[in-house]
Design an enzyme around this catalytic site. Structure first.
Site, short mmCIF file in Angstrom:
data_model
loop_
_atom_site.label_atom_id
_atom_site.label_comp_id
_atom_site.label_asym_id
_atom_site.label_seq_id
_atom_site.Cartn_x
_atom_site.Cartn_y
_atom_site.Cartn_z
N GLU A 173 0.79 -1.23 0.00
CA GLU A 173 0.00 0.00 0.00
C GLU A 173 0.83 1.28 0.00
OE1 GLU A 173 -3.10 0.03 2.91
OE2 GLU A 173 -4.03 -1.75 2.11
N GLU A 367 -5.33 -8.57 0.71
CA GLU A 367 -5.93 -8.23 2.01
C GLU A 367 -7.42 -7.98 1.82
OE1 GLU A 367 -4.35 -4.97 4.36
OE2 GLU A 367 -2.30 -5.58 3.89
#
Ligand code: BGC
Length: 453
Positions: A173, A367
């Site tokens: 991320e 995720e």
């Protein structure tokens, strides 16, 4: 033993027989043993009163560093085929230079051995936000040199565990790290640079590309990245709201995926990106990937900014940002206040396929998960069940998805929220460090058995 009046659910649709099922964690959030590694930006950030909501630190966290055998046993009992964890850069290079900690590197060696012995494939992420403090003191991700340091670190890790690792993730991320860490200061290193944070994005992307080259030179065969994505919905049809939503979409969804997959920045970012060698950098950044990791939690509704800062999920968006996130109404929310919108996962994956076409490698959901209190976490089961069905719908519509990882195995240090949000399939008592599988753990174990059967 958990007893509950759980609703009866239809079995999940059948996923391909070679679909990769796993769970994810990250080093800083679970390892603890802070005294046995070098300091990271998160140690420094958490030490400042008021930065982490409950005043906590990750000094002990889940003590996974000392209890990894127990945690691998939990993974084995759960029946996952893979485990996504992150390697702590400051554990491998405590001084942020080329000096290697044999103890630190040895930990990942033992963890990988333990996983392999249990028949679980290790999926390491090389960077999940815990920059060595010494690297930050030299400018951190604002410094172009950090990209080269990162690639050297990637080579060191690959040299040690690469013989047993099939798949790698470079970064986790980078969008969140840039926005929260350097643009608005809600995460470490706590800088509030707004658009002057853009070099951070570029240097992470460059670090990714250089690390891909270093990993391939070390023999790695399968490399991906884990980016957060979610549909961006305009607050209204008014042109100022759609423009704000489009801009947010660029920052969240395209700032990283366009250069990675298309070799160019989306407008207007290219003009804003200060790099002495943009074309050459973009070539490095767009080294072909073997697969692309998507972290999905929620869509975002965005409108034009107001005159005052917007408080959104506890994050303060200053009025200088050209967008303001808004609440999404009409959906249930998690304990974190995040809306539960499984159909947005289908929407996101279809949009990705349409945008990138042939340039899109197979996707892996690296995720997906939610924060709920309690051992009898029926809401988490409902969340996972609905998102897996939404994922299956996207696959049935032709999106090539090869795996799914739940965030997270254990309750853990949820960054600026401290220990106040519980994302785990396994409850952690932070006093005793005792692990207790929740109802969602039993549900996933049964679901995976169903898929195998
Ligand atoms: C991050 C995790 C985090 C999770 C829940 C993701 O953005 O990769 O580290 O715990 O979301 O907030």
């Amino acid at each position: 033993m958990i007893t509950s009046m759980a609703p009866t659910r239809a079995p999940l649709p059948r996923f391909p027989h070679d679909f990769l099922w796993g769970v994810s964690t990250s080093a800083h959030q679970i390892e603890g043993a802070a005294g046995e590694r070098g300091p990271s930006v998160w140690d420094a950030f958490s030490a400042v009163p008021g930065q982490v909501k409950d005043g906590s630190t990750a000094t002990v966290a889940c003590d996974h560093f000392h209890r990894y055998r127990e945690d691998v046993a939990l993974l084995a009992d759960l029946g996952v085929g893979a485990y996504r964890f992150s390697v702590s850069w400051p554990r491998v290079h405590p001084h942020g230079d080329d000096r290697v900690s044999a103890e630190g590197l040895g930990f990942y060696d033992r963890l990988v051995d333990e996983l392999c012995a249990a028949g679980i494939r290790p999926l390491p992420t090389l960077f999940h936000w815990d920059t060595p403090l010494a690297v930050e003191e030299r400018g951190g991700w604002l410094n172009r040199d950090t990209a080269a340091r990162f690639a050297e670190y990637a080579a060191v890790v690959a040299d040690r565990i690469g013989d047993r690792v099939e798949r790698w993730i470079t970064l986790n991320e980078p969008a969140e790290h840039t926005l929260l860490g350097y643009a608005i200061g809600e995460h470490a290193p706590g800088k509030e640079l707004l658009f002057d944070a853009l070099p951070v994005a570029h240097h992470q992307l460059l670090a990714h590309g250089l690390a891909v080259q270093a990993l391939r030179a070390a023999g790695a065969r399968s490399i991906g990245v884990a980016n957060s994505h979610g549909p961006t919905w305009a607050a209204s049809d008014a042109p100022e709201d759609t423009a704000a939503a489009d801009f947010y979409d660029v920052l969240l969804n395209r700032l990283f995926s366009d250069p990675l997959l298309l070799g160019r920045y989306p407008d207007p970012i290219g003009e804003l990106m200060p790099s002495p060698s943009l074309d050459a950098d973009l070539k490095t950044i767009s080294e072909p990937l073997d697969w692309y990791g998507v972290n999905y939690y929620q869509p975002t509704k965005v409108g034009a900014p107001g005159l005052e800062p917007t408080d959104f999920n506890g994050v303060t968006i200053p009025p200088q940002m050209p967008f303001a996130p808004r609440d999404i109404e009409g959906y249930p929310v998690t304990d974190f206040g995040w809306p539960v919108v499984p159909e947005a996962l289908t929407e996101l994956l279809l949009a990705f396929r349409d945008r990138y076409g042939d340039r899109l490698p197979p996707i892996m959901i690296t995720e997906n998960g939610c924060s709920y209190e309690g051992l009898d976490d029926q809401d988490r089961i409902a969340y996972l069940d609905s998102h897996l069905r939404a994922l299956h719908r996207a696959m049935a519509a032709g999106v090539d998805v090869r795996g799914y990882f739940v965030w997270s195995l254990l309750d853990n240090f949820e960054w600026a929220e401290g220990y106040s949000q519980r994302f785990g399939l396994v409850h952690v008592d932070y006093e005793t460090l005792e692990r207790t599988p929740k109802a969602s753990y039993a549900w996933l174990r049964d679901a995976l058995r169903g898929q195998r059967g």
